[in-house]
Design a protein around this motif. Structure first.
Motif, PDB file in Angstrom:
ATOM      1  N   LEU A   1     -20.088  29.977  12.301  1.00  0.00           N
ATOM      2  CA  LEU A   1     -20.347  29.195  11.089  1.00  0.00           C
ATOM      3  C   LEU A   1     -19.580  27.726  11.436  1.00  0.00           C
ATOM      4  N   THR A   2     -18.046  27.730  11.903  1.00  0.00           N
ATOM      5  CA  THR A   2     -17.305  26.617  12.277  1.00  0.00           C
ATOM      6  C   THR A   2     -17.890  25.981  13.287  1.00  0.00           C
TER       7      THR A   2
ATOM      8  N   THR B   1     -21.451  24.405  12.453  1.00  0.00           N
ATOM      9  CA  THR B   1     -21.387  23.329  11.789  1.00  0.00           C
ATOM     10  C   THR B   1     -20.854  21.960  12.490  1.00  0.00           C
TER      11      THR B   1
ATOM     12  N   ALA C   1     -23.206  18.680  13.666  1.00  0.00           N
ATOM     13  CA  ALA C   1     -22.921  17.313  13.127  1.00  0.00           C
ATOM     14  C   ALA C   1     -23.128  16.430  14.363  1.00  0.00           C
TER      15      ALA C   1
ATOM     16  N   THR D   1     -27.021  19.295   4.721  1.00  0.00           N
ATOM     17  CA  THR D   1     -27.193  20.882   4.907  1.00  0.00           C
ATOM     18  C   THR D   1     -27.115  21.391   6.575  1.00  0.00           C
ATOM     19  N   VAL D   2     -26.253  20.377   7.106  1.00  0.00           N
ATOM     20  CA  VAL D   2     -26.230  20.842   8.543  1.00  0.00           C
ATOM     21  C   VAL D   2     -25.071  22.024   8.598  1.00  0.00           C
ATOM     22  N   ALA D   3     -24.269  21.936   7.589  1.00  0.00           N
ATOM     23  CA  ALA D   3     -23.360  23.527   7.614  1.00  0.00           C
ATOM     24  C   ALA D   3     -24.136  24.870   7.491  1.00  0.00           C
TER      25      ALA D   3
ATOM     26  N   ASN E   1     -26.758  25.169  10.739  1.00  0.00           N
ATOM     27  CA  ASN E   1     -26.347  25.800  11.896  1.00  0.00           C
ATOM     28  C   ASN E   1     -25.751  26.854  11.698  1.00  0.00           C
ATOM     29  N   ALA E   2     -24.949  27.280  10.449  1.00  0.00           N
ATOM     30  CA  ALA E   2     -24.260  28.581  10.207  1.00  0.00           C
ATOM     31  C   ALA E   2     -25.304  29.589  10.256  1.00  0.00           C
TER      32      ALA E   2
ATOM     33  N   CYS F   1     -24.589  19.093  20.898  1.00  0.00           N
ATOM     34  CA  CYS F   1     -24.682  20.190  20.028  1.00  0.00           C
ATOM     35  C   CYS F   1     -24.068  21.477  20.881  1.00  0.00           C
TER      36      CYS F   1
ATOM     37  N   TYR G   1     -20.260  23.116  20.227  1.00  0.00           N
ATOM     38  CA  TYR G   1     -20.599  24.335  19.818  1.00  0.00           C
ATOM     39  C   TYR G   1     -19.515  25.437  20.583  1.00  0.00           C
TER      40      TYR G   1
END
Length: 297
Positions: free
Chosen positions: A8-9, A12, A16, A75-77, A80-81, A285, A289
């Motif tokens: 999740l982290t 996100t 972003a 809604t990116v969190a 991507n979560a 991205c 990540y």
């Protein structure tokens, strides 16, 4: 921190980074996709990607290139979560033991599964984004004579909910969204893993540096759009189509009409900006990540 929280982290932060790098390219892509077909003897509003950039900056300033970013940023969190967490959980299910590495075909399957899940978040987010990005291109030929129709992401959502069938209106274009996200993410994660293994010379990619991740991420993003671009064009024209006086009765009708009026090239409007965006945006991205995920242990 558990694996879900780590994904999740990291997802996100990766999302972003992707959004900040890629959104201006995406704005130009949508403007080119959604501009109406000119009448006989008339020129199109934009002659190409560079012309769209020039006109957008002249009319709306640099901020015009970032129009519609509020919806995906908000809604990116969640997006991507879901994407990275579902992919991570599917990886765990497919592993024969905790330390095993997945094959490229298994990574493709994980990407496809993650694509199913994110489609439900992508559809309303994309609809809001596309409406905001395309409204200046559509205003010049609208029967009302132009003018800004939406004040921002929340205004789009309110107007759609109020006058376009409630929640169903926000999920307009869900079918082409599925048709984009499922094969697109399958290709993206498959290529990402394949390129990493190619560079590493085997399945163990743990020793790869950031440069290799950038290359793999960039090529993975290009694979996504190369795989599904015509579907994205159909999705965009469906989502910006008028509710009261629609040009298209559905995805198949949109596909047929684009082919009939514009030929195959109509299904690739905005392809240049999309590909130009995909390489740096997805490189950013995946790098963000991987670095974040690694730092979390």
């Amino acid at each position: 921190m558990g694996d879900v929280a780590k994904d999740l982290t990291a997802g996100t932060i990766g999302g972003a980074a992707q959004l900040i790098v890629g959104h201006p390219f995406d704005t130009i892509k949508v403007k080119l996709q959604s501009q109406p077909v000119p009448l006989p003897g008339q020129l199109p509003k934009f002659s190409g990607a560079l012309d769209a950039v020039k006109q957008t900056i002249a009319a709306e300033g640099l901020g015009g290139l970032y129009k519609g970013m509020g919806a995906p940023l908000a809604t990116v969190a969640a997006f991507n979560a879901v994407l990275f967490t579902v992919r991570g959980q599917l990886e765990s299910l497919l592993k024969s033991d905790p330390g095993a590495r997945l094959t490229i075909n298994q990574q493709i399957a994980c990407g496809a599964g993650a694509g199913v899940a994110v489609s439900f978040l992508a559809c309303p987010t994309e609809l809001i984004k596309c409406r905001l990005q395309a409204q200046s291109a559509l205003a010049d030929v609208s029967s009302s004579g132009g003018g800004v129709k939406y004040g921002g992401p929340m205004d789009v959502a309110k107007q759609v909910l109020r006058s376009e069938g409630g929640m169903r209106g926000l999920f307009k274009g869900l079918a082409p969204t599925f048709a984009r996200e499922v094969p697109g993410n399958a290709a993206m994660f498959g290529v990402y893993e394949g390129v990493k293994q190619l560079i590493a010379g085997g399945q163990d990619t743990s020793g790869l540096g950031r440069g290799s991740m950038i290359v793999a991420g960039g090529l993975a993003g290009a694979a996504f759009w190369f795989m599904v671009y015509p579907t994205d064009v159909v999705k965009s024209v469906i989502q910006v189509d008028s509710y009261k006086n629609p040009k298209f009765s559905g995805s198949i009708d949109a596909f047929k009409k684009i082919l009939a009026t514009e030929g195959v090239k109509g299904l690739y409007k905005g392809f240049g900006p999309a590909m130009a965006r995909s390489v740096p945006a997805n490189a950013a991205c995946f790098l963000a990540y991987e670095v974040t995920r690694s730092s979390l242990g």
